[in-house]
Structures are given as structure tokens and as C-alpha cells.
Scaffold this active site. Sequence first.
Site, PDB file in Angstrom:
ATOM      1  N   CYS A 130     -33.350  -5.295 137.932  1.00 22.40           N
ATOM      2  CA  CYS A 130     -33.281  -5.263 136.469  1.00 22.40           C
ATOM      3  C   CYS A 130     -31.867  -4.896 136.028  1.00 22.40           C
ATOM      4  O   CYS A 130     -31.276  -5.534 135.152  1.00 22.40           O
ATOM      5  CB  CYS A 130     -34.259  -4.237 135.904  1.00 22.40           C
ATOM      6  SG  CYS A 130     -35.976  -4.428 136.394  1.00 22.40           S
ATOM      7  N   ASP A 137     -11.160  26.279 136.444  1.00 22.42           N
ATOM      8  CA  ASP A 137     -11.559  26.188 135.046  1.00 22.42           C
ATOM      9  C   ASP A 137     -10.461  25.751 134.100  1.00 22.42           C
ATOM     10  O   ASP A 137     -10.741  25.245 133.026  1.00 22.42           O
ATOM     11  CB  ASP A 137     -12.082  27.552 134.562  1.00 22.42           C
ATOM     12  CG  ASP A 137     -10.954  28.506 134.227  1.00 22.42           C
ATOM     13  OD1 ASP A 137     -10.021  28.618 135.048  1.00 22.42           O
ATOM     14  OD2 ASP A 137     -11.009  29.117 133.156  1.00 22.42           O
ATOM     15  N   ASP A 186     -10.047  28.961 142.079  1.00 21.70           N
ATOM     16  CA  ASP A 186      -9.049  29.513 141.172  1.00 21.70           C
ATOM     17  C   ASP A 186      -9.468  30.949 140.853  1.00 21.70           C
ATOM     18  O   ASP A 186     -10.623  31.321 141.074  1.00 21.70           O
ATOM     19  CB  ASP A 186      -8.994  28.659 139.903  1.00 21.70           C
ATOM     20  CG  ASP A 186      -8.091  29.258 138.851  1.00 21.70           C
ATOM     21  OD1 ASP A 186      -6.952  29.617 139.188  1.00 21.70           O
ATOM     22  OD2 ASP A 186      -8.539  29.386 137.698  1.00 21.70           O
TER      23      ASP A 186
END
Length: 758
Positions: free
Chosen positions: A53, A635, A454
Site C-alpha cells: 500500500c 543538550d 556532555d
Amino acid sequence: MSCCAPGIEAANELAEKGQSKIDNESLIAGSIDLKDGRRQLELAVPDVHCAACMRSIESELSKLEPVELGRVNLSTKRVKVIWRTQTDFAPTELVNAVNRAGYRAMLLEAEDENAKDKTFSQLVRALAVAGFAAMNIMLFSISIWSGADASTRDLFHWISALIAIPAVAFAGQHFFRSAFASLKVGRLNMDVPISLAVILALGLSVFETANSGEHAYFDASVTLLFFLLIGRTLDHLMRERARSAVRNLASLAPRGALQRLDDGRHSFIKLNQIEVGMRLDIAAGERIPVDGFVVQGNGEIDLSLVTGESAPEPVSKGHLLLAGATNLSGMITMQVTKPAHESFLARMVSMMEAAEGSRAGYKRIADRAAEIYAPVVHLLALATFLGWGLYNGDWHHALVTAIAVLIITCPCALALAVPIVHVVAAGRLFERGMMMRDGAALERLAKIDYAAFDKTGTLSQGKPEFVSQTEGGTPELEMAVRLARLSHHPFSKALAQAHKSITVIDFDQVDELPGQGIEARLGGDVWRLGRAAFCAAQDEGDEGLSRVYLAKNGVPVGVFEFEDQLRPEVPAMIERLRAQVKGISLLSGDRKAPVQLVAKQLGLNQVQWGLTPQEKLDQLTALEKAHNRVLMVGDGINDAPSLRAAYVSMAPSSAADVGRNAADFVLTRDRLDQIPFALTLAKRAANAVKQNFGLAIAYNMVAIPLAIMGFATPLVASIAMSTSSVLVTLNALRLRIDAKERKVQIPLSTNQKVMPAE
């Protein structure tokens, strides 16, 4: 279970049901302007069910010259299209392309909210009819197998026919419509041989019954449908569970908001028309529609979507607001910083949708195998029919054997092997506060052997806390706090937060020097609060603490120490992670002393400090050369290159936008204690996929030769094929059992306050 669309009617037929007609205007209104000559649109395609599909729709869309991207998501049953705007291209061509592939397309607003219940109800009714018919026909078959005489046998065959014919017509319509739709557009899908097998078995049985034949296969045709419907219903439930998570997130976004105009009047504006810079009034009880910050008013915000913490957070002027949060009290006015499609909530929804819709390595293998199945199985069945017919001249036996081959070779187990595992895994991760971008990331996570972190904002909380005053007395502390309240620097805010009871005074003159500190005049004295050099002091800090100095008339009179605290869950997380990887490195751009202090607290030996983004990327590259597969957790903006380059990466929800966008996984509740759980789950998911492949391959290696040699009747073939699909699904569901893992609940506060850039 896999199938394809039950119809190719134009999407405008929705207008006959009272829904909006799809035209160029409605498509433009429902799309997003990407501001670079492109637009993005999502359409609901409720009839897609398998890889064939997806490929059919994507193939048709790719034929349109302006289309840059056409991607179908199987779980959400949506197609996302990005196209270049051209005067000679009408957006309705996108809908027409989906229709040409054999599927309906509709606007998301016109998507039937009750479609889930309707589909499930249809499957349950079909399953009940097939099950009832199969049990009753089986009773008659047992009597025939026990040696009923010819007249009794014929009677039981006719009774079985009266039960089987309407039961197959009702329970099999899900497969018949799909097969017809596929054939109508000149394609083959997996429902074509299934439908052919059921119809041939039923037709042959009716022919045998009419001619008083000894054998009939009503039990095989009905039982085949019964087991197929069991697998399809299980697949529907699992996909709806994954889809409901996306739907629940999307439902958090309001349809619009009240815009405050320049003249003070209000105007209701739709969500997709909200633009950056607009001011919106949010009343108590309303949800935040987009990201922004408070410019007027006070209230309390429910941030449970972000932090998992149910306690309300107070907000006032300057506080950050994220889409999906709820204003619990008071009228607030916010200024928009991001449009709806770039908001925090939209990113969460898109990551949830991408998790199952990706083209992961294992999934591509399974999809390709399922795609080539239809032509191969038809050729195999035809060869079996001709081979047996020419071999012994018994064309009746040849036809029965060919029917058994059609049934037993259905690769439903292979088609389910990967997606069902990824759906279950994505759901488990989301429950534990983590979202994955795609299944490929989950596969890579299972292979990591090293981790790199970090420091600031990742292992640490990213905001300093006041620790102590090492020089000066109470008068100096009070003056420092009064100066700190005039500054937006993190150290100043931490000092002011720790001494709320100290009263405010008015200074004669105040100046803040970015990167240096704040200077104020009071009477004939000049006070300074800031860096050592700014205050004519010498920074002697070497134990990992940061210092802020106070000076009066150029003479240092006070020293205040601050510490960026570790997240409370980090030590336990690191200990659990040690048992899962070969080593852990700390890569930070911070100063030597704070980095070494964190490394000492966590017992880490591989430490680098003072790294630029390029140096951090170089260190990561060196680690990957030595250890092959590294998990990077960071981050900040300076971490984005490393996050994107890492074998697999994660970012906390507090990360900068660029960090979240670069990461493969985002921790939605801003804590790291679920990282070891994610590694364990990824390894279990990889094993489950391999086990599913093994089950599917072993089944085909045994079943197909037996069917070709004539040792499997249509009834045995239907039971064997369906059992393999059920086993694959049940094996994937084992991922939900994690008795050894326990959730760690740590209350957090993310009451962030940010002022807009001047």
C-alpha cells in the site's frame, strides 16, 4: 497482517456523507507554508495496511514533478507530502495520485473520528461470524471423517454449504474488496492469492457437493478466514494503540486562539494561521496553542506533558510557554515564538509518527520480501497445479494442492516481523518518557558499545545554585542580592532566588555589562557584582565551584560560590550503564575544575574539557574509530554536530531546539534514568525481530515443501499459516513484560524564565 485498500473511490465522495469536499482551497488552507517556495500537507489514507500500500501511494506521488517528498505512515494512516508551489500545479493532483494508487484520501479535519471503532467493530463481527461458521462446519466434518454413509455425507455437505457460503461472503469482504481494488489498478497484493484460495476452495467444495463427491473443503475456506481475521484484528489493535498515543498528543492542541490586535480588540484565529510575533490571550482552563513567552499576566501552568510532574508551575512575565501545557489560573497574554508546526507539541507528534513510519534496515528487508510475494506465490501455485496434473493426470488433486500452496505461502508472519516489534517498543519507550524518531535508531541503539555525555545541562541541571559566601559579611551579602535582582544572568538569578527575604532598594544608576557583570551607583559609592577581573579580584577557584565577586569602589569585599548540581538520577543511571557498555566518556566545553569534579563524583576516567564544537566532534570521531558504535547524549547547540554524527544520540527535553532536532531519541520528561532501560529494550527488540524472522523462515522452509508435495490439505494450510502470524505477534508482545525494570519517579521543576531578545 497485511492487506490493501478496499476501494478507489474519489475522496470527494466524503461530501455525500456531510463532510467537506476536497478542493484546491481546502487543501491550501490545510497545508503549511514552509516559507521557501514549498508547502507541506498531510492527508488521511484510512485504507492502507501494508508495505505494498505504502509503495503504491509513494510511487504515484513521486510521478508528480513538483513533489519533493511523499511518505506514508502506516500506524497513523497518513501521507505527508511536500511540494514546490507552481502556478500550473493544482493541489488536488495530490489527491488524484492517491486515488490512482487505489486508495481514498481525505483532509485530516474530515477524517472520521469514529473510524477506529467502526473498523474494530467490523473486524469483530466478521471474526464472530467466521468463528461460528467454522465451529459448526467442523462438527459436520468430524462426522464425515468418522465414516458417514454417502447420503448422510451429502446432507452434511449441503448443510455445510448453506453455512459456509454466506459466512465467507460476509467475513471475507475485507479481503475481497482489497483484492478487487488492487486488481482494478493493475497491481497484485497479498490479499489476491488469499481471496483466490478462499474462492477456489469454496467453489470446488460446491462442485464436489453437487456431484456427490467424497471430499469438500468448506471447513478449510471458513477456518482460513477465521484465523486470518484473528491476525488482522491483533494487528489492528496494536497499530491503534500506537496511533492513539499520537492522536492523544495531537488532541492537546486547541483548534485556535484569541489574537489580541493592536487596537485591543480580539479575533479568533485558527491554529495553522498563528504566526511568530502575534500576541494571544490564554484564559484559565485553556491549553497553550503554540510556543511563546508570557508578556502580561500571572498564572499557574500544568507542565505534566513536559516534566511528568503534576504540580502546577507559577508563571509571570518572561516565562517560557510550551504548546500542550494548560493554563490553570488567571488570564495571561503570550507572544508567539514558533508557528504551530514547529512547536514543542508538534515535534513530539512528528517523532511519534516517525517512529513506526521509518524505513529501518530490518523493515526494508521484510517489506521487500512481502512485496515480491504475490507474483512468486501465484507462479508457485500454478507450477504446482501443472506439475501434479501432468504427473498423475489427477487434475482434482492438482487443484486441491495448488489451493493449499496459495494458503500456506502467505508471508503474513514475515510482513509482521518488524513493524509489530517497533510499534510495541515505541509504546513502551513513550510510557517511560522517551520518544524515538524511527525504527532504524532503535536498531542502532541495540548495537552500541560505548557512551559519551556532555556535562552542562545534560549530566548537570544546567542552572547554578548558590552554595556559600566565602568573604564578606551580612551587609555585603545584602548588597550583592540587591544588585543580583537587577540582572538576568543565571548566577544573579540563583543568588536572588536563594535570598528572597532581602528587601529591594533603589540605586541612583544601574548599568549591566554583558559578559562582565552589573555596576550600580548609590550615593558616592560604586558597587560591582560579576567576574573577578571586573571586580579587580583574582579568581582562585579550583575545586569545581564558580565564583561571583562583589566590589566597592574598586576593592573586592565579597565572594559568592555557585555549583551546577548533578541531576539527582545521574549517579544511579551511570552505575547501571556501566554494565551495558565498555566505557563512558565525559566530553565538555566547560572549565577543567567543574568537569573534573563531576567526573570524580561519577567515577569517570575518560574526561575531556574546554572542547569547542569541532573538538567535541573530533573526540567523538576518535571514540567511534576505537569503539565502533557510540551513544552520544547532549543538550546544547554546541552538541548538535556531535549528536548528528554519532552512531545514535539522545537529548533531554530541556535541550536547545537544534539539539532535540539532531538527536535520535528525546527524553520527554527531562531525566536520564531511562537510558539504561532504552538500551535493554532496544536489545530485546532486536532479538525479537530476529526471532520473528527465524519463525517466519522456519515456517516457510517446512510448510511450502510439504504443501507442494501434497501433504498439507487446505484446512491444515490455513491453520499453519495463521498460527505463524499469531506467534509473531505474541512474541512481539513479550516486550511489554519488563518485571526487572522499575520506574524511577523523581519530582522535577522546570520553571524556566527567559526574556525575549531585544
